[in-house]
Write an enzyme that holds these catalytic residues in place. Structure first.
Site, PDB file in Angstrom:
ATOM      1  N   LEU A 105      -1.071  -0.398   3.743  1.00 46.39           N
ATOM      2  CA  LEU A 105      -2.255  -0.716   2.960  1.00 46.39           C
ATOM      3  C   LEU A 105      -3.401  -0.902   3.944  1.00 46.39           C
ATOM      4  O   LEU A 105      -3.210  -1.430   5.037  1.00 46.39           O
ATOM      5  CB  LEU A 105      -2.055  -2.005   2.148  1.00 46.39           C
ATOM      6  CG  LEU A 105      -0.990  -1.986   1.051  1.00 46.39           C
ATOM      7  CD1 LEU A 105      -0.952  -3.344   0.342  1.00 46.39           C
ATOM      8  CD2 LEU A 105      -1.251  -0.884   0.048  1.00 46.39           C
ATOM      9  N   ASP A 106      -4.604  -0.470   3.544  1.00 50.10           N
ATOM     10  CA  ASP A 106      -5.768  -0.644   4.402  1.00 50.10           C
ATOM     11  C   ASP A 106      -5.987  -2.126   4.712  1.00 50.10           C
ATOM     12  O   ASP A 106      -5.507  -3.012   3.998  1.00 50.10           O
ATOM     13  CB  ASP A 106      -7.025  -0.104   3.720  1.00 50.10           C
ATOM     14  CG  ASP A 106      -6.931   1.385   3.436  1.00 50.10           C
ATOM     15  OD1 ASP A 106      -6.112   2.061   4.090  1.00 50.10           O
ATOM     16  OD2 ASP A 106      -7.667   1.862   2.558  1.00 50.10           O
ATOM     17  N   ARG A 107      -6.776  -2.383   5.742  1.00 51.01           N
ATOM     18  CA  ARG A 107      -7.069  -3.763   6.138  1.00 51.01           C
ATOM     19  C   ARG A 107      -7.681  -4.564   4.995  1.00 51.01           C
ATOM     20  O   ARG A 107      -7.399  -5.756   4.835  1.00 51.01           O
ATOM     21  CB  ARG A 107      -8.000  -3.748   7.354  1.00 51.01           C
ATOM     22  CG  ARG A 107      -8.297  -5.114   7.942  1.00 51.01           C
ATOM     23  CD  ARG A 107      -9.115  -4.984   9.217  1.00 51.01           C
ATOM     24  NE  ARG A 107      -9.469  -6.281   9.753  1.00 51.01           N
ATOM     25  CZ  ARG A 107     -10.159  -6.461  10.874  1.00 51.01           C
ATOM     26  NH1 ARG A 107     -10.543  -5.415  11.579  1.00 51.01           N
ATOM     27  NH2 ARG A 107     -10.453  -7.672  11.295  1.00 51.01           N
ATOM     28  N   THR A 109      -7.268  -3.860   1.753  1.00 52.63           N
ATOM     29  CA  THR A 109      -6.459  -3.740   0.540  1.00 52.63           C
ATOM     30  C   THR A 109      -5.406  -4.841   0.534  1.00 52.63           C
ATOM     31  O   THR A 109      -4.837  -5.172   1.571  1.00 52.63           O
ATOM     32  CB  THR A 109      -5.782  -2.360   0.471  1.00 52.63           C
ATOM     33  OG1 THR A 109      -6.783  -1.351   0.453  1.00 52.63           O
ATOM     34  CG2 THR A 109      -4.930  -2.226  -0.784  1.00 52.63           C
ATOM     35  N   LYS A 189      -8.925   5.679  -2.734  1.00 55.06           N
ATOM     36  CA  LYS A 189     -10.360   5.641  -2.440  1.00 55.06           C
ATOM     37  C   LYS A 189     -10.963   7.043  -2.492  1.00 55.06           C
ATOM     38  O   LYS A 189     -12.071   7.241  -3.014  1.00 55.06           O
ATOM     39  CB  LYS A 189     -10.592   4.999  -1.072  1.00 55.06           C
ATOM     40  CG  LYS A 189     -10.247   3.515  -1.039  1.00 55.06           C
ATOM     41  CD  LYS A 189     -10.497   2.912   0.332  1.00 55.06           C
ATOM     42  CE  LYS A 189     -10.171   1.426   0.335  1.00 55.06           C
ATOM     43  NZ  LYS A 189     -10.376   0.819   1.668  1.00 55.06           N
TER      44      LYS A 189
END
Length: 239
Positions: A105-107, A109, A189
């Site tokens: 997961l993105d930073r 998210t 995204k």
């Protein structure tokens, strides 16, 4: 199960490093079925014997499966010199060698991250051909509509990337649930960008048929039950 060296068994269970375990064994601090063992190279089937260190019973687990509610600002990695990782957040009793986040997961998210040392299960869970669906709560910067739902259902093209059809359910003016099984880099995204929307919040709330435990505060975690581990690989889809 095949027999393994005693020092390897104990280090794999997070008791201590391999060299530290060897020292403990040679000092007579380790027992197998109640008998002191002083040779680190002695082999045992950890599923058939009882092992204790300084009188503390070691419950053998071949693999760990941990659900974490990832907070914002933490990265999905095993280690990083500058930024906290999901592995850094694990409490001491769940720390052991070989653990990694299964998927990223993105930073910014948040939500459900699986941390495990079972590479085979992680591969099966993440492979697009396995069709294991992941469910996300999404917030964006504009009002969403039925045309967006239709676009996602038909599959999204973003530059030279093609994303498989995804389910979207509108939950508010600018919020939705989105279900995908691919998990490509920044996929959600990019999908929203392709329909003219910018994602402002993103939270994963389910993998397979296992939902994020509502009792877990951001940064908290717990082990999955054996039943939940099996449900991670479910191909069932739907909101």
């Amino acid at each position: 199960m095949a027999k393994e060296r005693l020092d390897k068994i104990l280090s794999a269970q997070g008791v201590a490093s391999r060299s530290e375990v060897k020292t403990m064994i040679r000092r007579g601090l380790v027992t197998v079925d109640g008998e002191v063992v002083r040779a680190p190279e002695d082999k045992f089937d950890p599923e058939l014997v009882s092992i204790a260190v300084e009188g503390r019973q070691i419950g053998f687990k071949r693999h760990l499966y941990i659900m974490m509610n990832k907070p914002e600002g933490v990265i999905c990695a095993t280690s990083d010199g500058r930024i906290r990782t999901v592995v850094d957040l694990l409490p001491e009793h769940l720390q052991r060698r070989g653990l990694f986040p299964a998927g990223r997961l993105d930073r910014d998210t948040t939500g459900f991250v699986l941390i495990t040392d079972d590479g085979e299960l992680a591969h099966r869970m993440l492979a697009p051909k396995s069709h294991v669906y992941k469910l996300y709560e999404v917030g964006c910067d504009r009002t969403l509509c039925d045309d967006d739902v239709k676009s996602f259902a038909e599959g999204i093209v973003h530059g030279d990337e093609h994303f498989q059809p995804a389910k979207m359910k509108l939950t508010g003016d600018n919020t939705a649930l989105v279900e995908i099984c691919e998990g490509k880099f920044h996929q959600i995204k990019k999908m929203f960008t392709s329909v003219g929307a910018v994602v402002t919040s993103l939270r994963r709330i389910r993998i397979g048929e296992v939902s994020l435990d509502a009792a877990l505060a951001p940064g908290e975690c717990r082990e999955l039950s054996s039943e939940e581990v099996q449900l991670l690989l479910s191909r069932k889809s739907g909101f």
